[in-house]
Design a protein around this motif. Sequence first.
Motif, mmCIF file in Angstrom:
data_model
loop_
_atom_site.group_PDB
_atom_site.id
_atom_site.type_symbol
_atom_site.label_atom_id
_atom_site.label_comp_id
_atom_site.label_asym_id
_atom_site.label_seq_id
_atom_site.Cartn_x
_atom_site.Cartn_y
_atom_site.Cartn_z
ATOM 1 N N LEU A 111 -7.261 7.050 10.863
ATOM 2 C CA LEU A 111 -6.496 6.276 11.838
ATOM 3 C C LEU A 111 -6.221 4.854 11.350
ATOM 4 C CD1 LEU A 111 -8.243 7.306 15.195
ATOM 5 C CD2 LEU A 111 -6.012 8.044 14.353
ATOM 6 N N ILE A 112 -6.814 4.486 10.217
ATOM 7 C CA ILE A 112 -6.628 3.124 9.718
ATOM 8 C C ILE A 112 -5.185 2.914 9.267
ATOM 9 C CG2 ILE A 112 -7.565 1.365 8.151
ATOM 10 C CD1 ILE A 112 -10.157 2.938 8.076
ATOM 11 N N PHE A 113 -4.430 4.006 9.099
ATOM 12 C CA PHE A 113 -3.015 3.852 8.760
ATOM 13 C C PHE A 113 -2.259 3.087 9.848
ATOM 14 C CE2 PHE A 113 -2.554 7.488 11.552
ATOM 15 C CZ PHE A 113 -1.286 7.346 12.092
ATOM 16 N N LEU A 114 -2.775 3.127 11.090
ATOM 17 C CA LEU A 114 -2.134 2.361 12.163
ATOM 18 C C LEU A 114 -2.214 0.869 11.881
ATOM 19 C CD1 LEU A 114 -3.554 4.366 15.201
ATOM 20 C CD2 LEU A 114 -1.190 4.397 14.369
ATOM 21 N N VAL A 115 -3.352 0.423 11.355
ATOM 22 C CA VAL A 115 -3.507 -0.987 10.972
ATOM 23 C C VAL A 115 -2.667 -1.270 9.728
ATOM 24 C CG1 VAL A 115 -5.156 -2.799 10.380
ATOM 25 C CG2 VAL A 115 -5.858 -0.928 11.889
ATOM 26 N N GLY A 116 -2.802 -0.420 8.718
ATOM 27 C CA GLY A 116 -2.050 -0.621 7.482
ATOM 28 C C GLY A 116 -0.555 -0.568 7.693
ATOM 29 N N GLY A 117 -0.103 0.398 8.498
ATOM 30 C CA GLY A 117 1.330 0.526 8.755
ATOM 31 C C GLY A 117 1.885 -0.667 9.508
ATOM 32 N N PHE A 118 1.107 -1.204 10.453
ATOM 33 C CA PHE A 118 1.549 -2.371 11.221
ATOM 34 C C PHE A 118 1.760 -3.565 10.302
ATOM 35 C CE2 PHE A 118 0.622 -6.308 13.443
ATOM 36 C CZ PHE A 118 1.435 -6.225 14.563
ATOM 37 N N PHE A 119 0.793 -3.847 9.467
ATOM 38 C CA PHE A 119 0.915 -5.019 8.598
ATOM 39 C C PHE A 119 1.905 -4.783 7.462
ATOM 40 C CE2 PHE A 119 -2.999 -6.041 10.810
ATOM 41 C CZ PHE A 119 -2.842 -7.410 11.029
ATOM 42 N N LYS A 120 2.121 -3.536 7.103
ATOM 43 C CA LYS A 120 3.147 -3.219 6.107
ATOM 44 C C LYS A 120 4.537 -3.431 6.688
ATOM 45 C CE LYS A 120 4.628 0.583 3.057
ATOM 46 N NZ LYS A 120 4.342 1.977 2.621
ATOM 47 N N LEU A 121 4.726 -2.992 7.944
ATOM 48 C CA LEU A 121 6.038 -3.079 8.577
ATOM 49 C C LEU A 121 6.403 -4.507 8.960
ATOM 50 C CD1 LEU A 121 8.496 -1.611 9.805
ATOM 51 C CD2 LEU A 121 7.158 -1.316 11.901
ATOM 52 N N PHE A 122 5.451 -5.237 9.559
ATOM 53 C CA PHE A 122 5.784 -6.547 10.125
ATOM 54 C C PHE A 122 5.429 -7.733 9.221
ATOM 55 C CE2 PHE A 122 5.375 -3.796 13.879
ATOM 56 C CZ PHE A 122 6.610 -4.032 14.474
ATOM 57 N N PHE A 123 4.569 -7.508 8.220
ATOM 58 C CA PHE A 123 4.172 -8.625 7.367
ATOM 59 C C PHE A 123 4.384 -8.345 5.886
ATOM 60 C CE2 PHE A 123 1.889 -9.230 11.310
ATOM 61 C CZ PHE A 123 1.994 -10.599 11.543
ATOM 62 N N GLY A 124 4.927 -7.175 5.557
ATOM 63 C CA GLY A 124 5.236 -6.859 4.169
ATOM 64 C C GLY A 124 4.028 -6.630 3.280
ATOM 65 N N LYS A 125 2.885 -6.242 3.850
ATOM 66 C CA LYS A 125 1.680 -6.030 3.060
ATOM 67 C C LYS A 125 1.682 -4.627 2.455
ATOM 68 C CE LYS A 125 0.407 -10.074 4.487
ATOM 69 N NZ LYS A 125 0.568 -11.234 3.593
ATOM 70 N N LYS A 126 1.033 -4.491 1.318
ATOM 71 C CA LYS A 126 0.900 -3.185 0.686
ATOM 72 C C LYS A 126 -0.229 -2.404 1.361
ATOM 73 C CE LYS A 126 3.133 -2.370 -2.323
ATOM 74 N NZ LYS A 126 4.531 -1.842 -2.306
ATOM 75 N N PHE A 127 -0.143 -1.073 1.278
ATOM 76 C CA PHE A 127 -1.167 -0.219 1.896
ATOM 77 C C PHE A 127 -1.624 0.820 0.895
ATOM 78 C CE2 PHE A 127 -2.277 3.525 4.675
ATOM 79 C CZ PHE A 127 -3.474 2.998 5.145
ATOM 80 N N LEU A 128 -2.928 0.799 0.580
ATOM 81 C CA LEU A 128 -3.549 1.770 -0.323
ATOM 82 C C LEU A 128 -4.568 2.587 0.467
ATOM 83 C CD1 LEU A 128 -4.821 1.263 -3.924
ATOM 84 C CD2 LEU A 128 -6.425 2.104 -2.205
#
Length: 419
Positions: A111-128
């Motif tokens: 479920l951590i993809f919800l955190v990663g996806g949020f910051f990827k979408l709105f702040f341009g952060k990478k997600f591994l």
Amino acid sequence: MASAGKPRKILMIVENLPSPFDRRVWQEATTLRDAGYEVSIICPTGKGYEKHFEVVEDIYIYRHELPLEAEGAKGYLLEYSAALFHEFRLAFKVLFSRGFDAIHACNPPDLIFLVGGFFKLFFGKKFLFDHHDINPELYEAKFGRRDFFYKLMVLFERWTFKTASVSIATNESYKRIAIERGGMDPAKVHVVRSGPKLDRLRTVPPVPALKQGRLFLIGYVGVMGKQEGIDYLLRAMAYIVKERKRTDIQLGLVGGGTSLDEMQAYAQELGIAEYVTFTGRVPDQQLLEMLNTADVCVNPDVANEMNDKSTMNKIMEYMALAKPIVQFDLTEGRFSAQDASLYARRNDEVDMAEKILTLLADPALRKTMGDYGQRRVMNELEWKYEAPKLLAAYDALFASSAQQQLSAPQPAKEAARSD
């Protein structure tokens, strides 16, 4: 690794164990730190790790409370909801204090993809995504069914892979799942095994008192959960004591978990409580004392889809300390241990007991197997061989970002005009 002369900043999120207790996460974090990354970790509190914030070896650790160690659907819902709330809260805290360029998510849960996806979408952060456990199989191992919630786990897993720019698999079985079930591009899946660090798994003098006055000690270190097969191991011990009339063997179990109390009661029910030591979760020194004193180490993981495809840290820890092993015959367990282990028939506690007795009766075989396993760790499986693979995954993570910037359409230059 650096952008405009500044080090990249990584935020690792792990839900099920505190840092630095979680050995794989800590090895990854310190490897990234040594390579010049700045690392922060969000994780739960735990026994001996109660501080909500501390800096350990230049790694910033933000911990949060969890309501309970989950058992049952309602328990998991409460635990995961609380964890997500704290992960979002602390991710914003890190963002506005130290900052981060990428989120490194360690499951379970998926479920951590919800955190990663949020910051990827709105702040341009990478997600591994760092794939520690195959959650659909874990659910099936715990509850014995493939129902709506199993299908939901598969869906969460697929969304996690879709959100990730790069994923890390702990073995080739997990890599196949990432590609076939998760739909991940094979080029974006990196295998980074959980090799032990030999500076931590050191040889210490045996502690004879751990044998409780008996001749031999069987050692186990790991979680006390349903899928870990502790019940099989206890039944194997009951066979050794009652059927084979061996009263010269002690079993030492190191670790905590949701089934600890149940397994202690089961040992009583089987009439072997005096032959079994349960330590619960203990510091590394006590763990090392138990393993260094043990004559044989065991891995009773139940033969199921999850365990067959999973690499177990305890196997390589046993090998690092030159301990011969007995385990059920599982794909990844056999790959790791090879000739350092005897392999009992799947889920056959009597065969496991007989394999243990075979080793206890043969000191030369124990030494040959132990030496083989230690050499294999030192020459092939130690963390120093995996660290470059982790850094390569990060190179790919940030290279993909640079390529996206280069491939983005550029504004056309205004045509020159002459008056």
